[in-house]
Scaffold this motif. Structure first.
Motif, PDB file in Angstrom:
ATOM      1  N   ALA A 543      98.227   3.140  17.737  1.00  0.00           N
ATOM      2  CA  ALA A 543      98.272   2.823  16.313  1.00  0.00           C
ATOM      3  C   ALA A 543      98.654   1.369  16.114  1.00  0.00           C
ATOM      4  N   GLU A 544      97.997   0.741  15.164  1.00  0.00           N
ATOM      5  CA  GLU A 544      98.330  -0.624  14.806  1.00  0.00           C
ATOM      6  C   GLU A 544      99.399  -0.611  13.725  1.00  0.00           C
ATOM      7  N   ILE A 545     100.410  -1.445  13.898  1.00  0.00           N
ATOM      8  CA  ILE A 545     101.503  -1.554  12.927  1.00  0.00           C
ATOM      9  C   ILE A 545     101.193  -2.728  12.006  1.00  0.00           C
ATOM     10  N   CYS A 546     101.032  -2.444  10.741  1.00  0.00           N
ATOM     11  CA  CYS A 546     100.707  -3.476   9.756  1.00  0.00           C
ATOM     12  C   CYS A 546     101.927  -3.733   8.861  1.00  0.00           C
ATOM     13  N   GLY A 547     101.786  -4.626   7.940  1.00  0.00           N
ATOM     14  CA  GLY A 547     102.842  -4.850   6.952  1.00  0.00           C
ATOM     15  C   GLY A 547     103.987  -5.719   7.412  1.00  0.00           C
ATOM     16  N   GLY A 548     103.841  -6.371   8.572  1.00  0.00           N
ATOM     17  CA  GLY A 548     104.869  -7.324   8.986  1.00  0.00           C
ATOM     18  C   GLY A 548     105.873  -6.818   9.997  1.00  0.00           C
ATOM     19  N   MET A 549     105.990  -5.500  10.181  1.00  0.00           N
ATOM     20  CA  MET A 549     106.929  -4.973  11.168  1.00  0.00           C
ATOM     21  C   MET A 549     106.328  -5.112  12.569  1.00  0.00           C
ATOM     22  N   THR A 550     107.150  -5.482  13.536  1.00  0.00           N
ATOM     23  CA  THR A 550     106.671  -5.588  14.908  1.00  0.00           C
ATOM     24  C   THR A 550     106.767  -4.223  15.599  1.00  0.00           C
ATOM     25  N   ALA A 551     105.968  -4.078  16.653  1.00  0.00           N
ATOM     26  CA  ALA A 551     106.014  -2.839  17.430  1.00  0.00           C
ATOM     27  C   ALA A 551     107.395  -2.648  18.046  1.00  0.00           C
ATOM     28  N   ARG A 552     107.995  -3.745  18.481  1.00  0.00           N
ATOM     29  CA  ARG A 552     109.333  -3.672  19.079  1.00  0.00           C
ATOM     30  C   ARG A 552     110.353  -3.176  18.064  1.00  0.00           C
ATOM     31  N   ASN A 553     110.311  -3.716  16.861  1.00  0.00           N
ATOM     32  CA  ASN A 553     111.276  -3.306  15.838  1.00  0.00           C
ATOM     33  C   ASN A 553     111.077  -1.858  15.418  1.00  0.00           C
ATOM     34  N   LEU A 554     109.823  -1.415  15.332  1.00  0.00           N
ATOM     35  CA  LEU A 554     109.572  -0.012  14.998  1.00  0.00           C
ATOM     36  C   LEU A 554     110.124   0.895  16.096  1.00  0.00           C
ATOM     37  N   THR A 555     109.885   0.524  17.342  1.00  0.00           N
ATOM     38  CA  THR A 555     110.380   1.322  18.471  1.00  0.00           C
ATOM     39  C   THR A 555     111.900   1.397  18.458  1.00  0.00           C
ATOM     40  N   LYS A 556     112.542   0.276  18.191  1.00  0.00           N
ATOM     41  CA  LYS A 556     114.017   0.254  18.136  1.00  0.00           C
ATOM     42  C   LYS A 556     114.535   1.095  16.977  1.00  0.00           C
ATOM     43  N   LYS A 557     113.883   0.996  15.827  1.00  0.00           N
ATOM     44  CA  LYS A 557     114.331   1.731  14.640  1.00  0.00           C
ATOM     45  C   LYS A 557     114.253   3.238  14.875  1.00  0.00           C
ATOM     46  N   LEU A 558     113.154   3.689  15.467  1.00  0.00           N
ATOM     47  CA  LEU A 558     112.994   5.124  15.725  1.00  0.00           C
ATOM     48  C   LEU A 558     114.018   5.617  16.743  1.00  0.00           C
ATOM     49  N   LEU A 559     114.328   4.797  17.744  1.00  0.00           N
ATOM     50  CA  LEU A 559     115.313   5.203  18.746  1.00  0.00           C
ATOM     51  C   LEU A 559     116.716   5.215  18.166  1.00  0.00           C
ATOM     52  N   ALA A 560     117.075   4.166  17.442  1.00  0.00           N
ATOM     53  CA  ALA A 560     118.444   4.039  16.935  1.00  0.00           C
ATOM     54  C   ALA A 560     118.760   5.060  15.848  1.00  0.00           C
ATOM     55  N   ASP A 561     117.815   5.301  14.934  1.00  0.00           N
ATOM     56  CA  ASP A 561     118.105   6.132  13.764  1.00  0.00           C
ATOM     57  C   ASP A 561     117.639   7.571  13.893  1.00  0.00           C
ATOM     58  N   TYR A 562     116.672   7.827  14.794  1.00  0.00           N
ATOM     59  CA  TYR A 562     116.095   9.170  14.866  1.00  0.00           C
ATOM     60  C   TYR A 562     116.076   9.741  16.289  1.00  0.00           C
TER      61      TYR A 562
END
Length: 603
Positions: A543-562
């Motif tokens: 999946a392509e991440i659009c809207g300015g969020m990086t793949a790294r930040n999305l991966t970190k957010k999902l790990l840290a919060d969920y």
């Protein structure tokens, strides 16, 4: 309220780390366990903290005196720590238990701050902190009633594996009211020590108390809060990643393990790729029934395992090789490849990583979906003078799929050009066509063809470690069989190949389930803002991440919060600065949880 820490043990399983230090002075991410725990207790504004010390006790006291702990600290010495167990340490501190309410802890724990807050704020006066049993846990378990009453303490020697769904693990953090200590725990502690001696665990006293009509103590269940008990070097390694000082380090540490995620409490793994609908329970029960035999008997050698694989895939024995996972076969195979190799990028890095950069020729699709056809490969490599072409089909991570007939045309083109072609079809069973190249007619016709297949991924058995390689190049197959160990497959893998054919219908049904689940998952992901899902014929989607969020930040957010792990493709996919992730397809319940988390993140 006071705190009471048992810290007399020697921690022998931590080897050299406790050669001159007590167990609680071992460091996790640069901070000792006792430093962390004392500061956590210090923030509770307790009346005192009592430490029972023993092994290297004076060294521990000297170290603690240098810490900035405002709460008064009292010490109790267990000078026979090497001849007693923790029941005696608590026995020595029993007078403190009688003074006031107590938070009782063992010093080899690491945990979130919120765990102590949960215990302190709960109105229950006497509580045992517990967590739902998971396979990484060790030690005393309990069974609890619907009202959180403790129905039974289960010591290790009474552990019944069939009852695991009923078990909770004691976290080894307790809240004792002064009244409970006066009327229950200390009197029973005195009697137990006198009757049975000092070489026991203090939970044994609780086990006796829970048999009373009114034991007063109840269980307090955790709900996803992190904690870990550190007994050995592997525990220390896990704890370091779980409690890394920031999510970047935690993510890097977890990803660097390349598996073993079952040791991480409640981690939902959308990174590694397996079949959530296979094997069926009956197959697993059949393996369990033979567990003792498989554990204690030698497996067969390569000759017999090749015969089993030949039977399962309907090819000749001298045309197939069994590996300890596809990874063993890839390593061995790449050692026999000479000249220039053509690769598609992005791809499964195990192949290019095994070959020199100077002799590698890369085809990179020039579109956002990383898609390509057989014609694209023929056109690109026509003038590249490669000796070997490697194709992953469906590709990883893109999920790109070359249909069977087109793939045969590509293989034929390579045959005419005298190019060896390696096709890794580890994910082909998930495709709508589900057509394998491991076919005696196909490999017999195209002697330039080598087919690699991971059994782990499509059959959902990564722990068994099985892979196969098929080719009509009998000399190469024979040479590779000599290169790998004669016992490269264990008895569990051999037995699986022996019985797998009986479960063919179950396997086909599982593949149908995952195709339906994949379609629903892709549809659900497609409704999420800033997520562009790329078509896939595998058990994962890119999946392509659009809207300015990086793949790294999305991966970190999902790990840290969920507590969800996905594959960040930043290092694999570099296309005009775009950001991509790879997401495994799991069962519908897990997929729904993931979609809900992603909707909250991608607002």
């Amino acid at each position: 309220m006071q705190g009471l820490i048992l810290a007399a043990g020697m921690g022998k399983r931590l080897k050299e780390l406790t050669h001159n230090n007590t167990k609680c002075m071992v460091k996790v991410n640069g901070i000792t366990l006792i430093d962390r725990m004392l500061h956590q207790l210090d923030r509770l504004h307790l009346s005192r903290i009592v430490l029972v010390v023993g092994y290297e006790g004076q060294k521990l006291i000297d170290y603690i005196e240098k810490l900035d702990i405002k709460t008064p600290i009292c010490y109790v010495e267990n000078d026979v720590y090497d001849k007693t167990n923790n029941i005696y340490s608590l026995f020595l501190a029993k007078e403190y238990l009688l003074k006031e309410d107590t938070i009782l802890l063992e010093s080899d724990l690491i945990f979130e701050d919120s765990i102590l807050e949960i215990l302190i704020n709960d109105p229950g006066k006497t509580l045992a902190l517990v967590d739902k049993y998971e396979s990484w846990m060790d030690g005393t378990c309990i069974q609890i009633g619907s009202d959180d009453s403790i129905e039974a303490f289960i010591p290790g020697k009474k552990f019944v594996f069939e009852d695991i769904p009923k078990y909770y693990k004691t976290v080894n953090i307790y809240k004792f009211s002064q009244h409970f200590s006066e009327t229950h725990y200390v009197p029973f502690l005195d009697a137990y020590v006198k009757a049975l001696g000092n070489n026991e665990y203090y939970e044994q006293v609780l086990r006796v108390i829970t048999m009373l009509d009114n034991p007063e103590i109840k269980a307090k269940k955790l709900d996803g809060q992190l904690w870990y008990e550190i007994d050995d070097l592997q525990d220390l390694d896990i704890a370091a990643s779980m409690f890394a000082p920031d999510v970047d380090k935690r993510l890097d540490s977890i990803q660097g393990r390349y598996g073993g995620y079952w040791r991480y409490p409640r981690l939902l793994d959308f990174c590694y790729l397996v079949n959530p609908y296979f094997p069926p329970e009956k197959l697993m029960n059949e393996m369990k029934a033979s567990f003792e035999t498989l554990l204690t008997q030698y497996p067969s050698g390569m000759k017999i395992n090749s015969l089993l694989a030949a039977k399962n895939f309907d090819v000749r024995q001298n045309h197939i090789l069994v590996g300890n996972g596809a990874a063993e076969l890839i390593k061995c195979l790449m050692g026999h490849i000479d000249g220039k190799i053509g690769f598609v990028r992005p791809t499964f890095e195990e192949y290019p990583n095994r070959f020199g950069e100077a002799s590698s020729v890369y085809f990179m699709p020039e579109n956002r979906d990383m898609s390509y056809t057989a014609d694209d490969l023929c056109t690109f490599f026509a003038d590249k003078e490669i000796n070997t072409l490697i194709v992953i089909n469906p590709d990883n991570p893109s999920g790109n799929y070359i249909p069977y007939d087109e793939l045969l045309r590509l293989i034929g083109w390579c045959f005419e050009k005298k190019i060896k072609i390696i096709v890794d079809e580890s994910f082909v069973d998930f495709s709508d066509e589900h057509k394998t190249l491991i076919d005696e007619q196909v490999i017999g016709k195209f002697t330039n063809l080598i087919v690699v297949k991971s059994i782990s991924k499509s059959y959902g058995i990564p722990g068994i470690r099985l892979g196969v390689l098929a080719s009509a190049d009998e000399d190469m197959i024979a040479t590779m069989k000599k290169d790998v160990s004669i016992w490269n497959i264990n008895s569990f893998g051999e037995f699986y190949m022996q019985i797998a054919e009986k479960y063919t219908n179950d396997y086909m049904n599982a593949l149908n389930c995952i195709r339906e689940t994949r379609m629903k998952f892709i549809d659900a992901l497609g409704t999420i803002k800033n997520i562009r899902v790329i078509p896939s014929q595998a058990n994962y989607v890119m999946a392509e991440i659009c809207g300015g969020m990086t793949a790294r930040n999305l991966t970190k957010k999902l790990l840290a919060d969920y507590n969800i792990l996905i594959k960040d493709l930043s290092d694999k996919v570099k296309f005009e600065g775009r950001e991509y992730v790879r997401i495994a397809v799991r069962n519908e319940e897990d997929n729904q949880r993931f979609v809900s988390a992603l909707k909250e993140v991608c607002v």
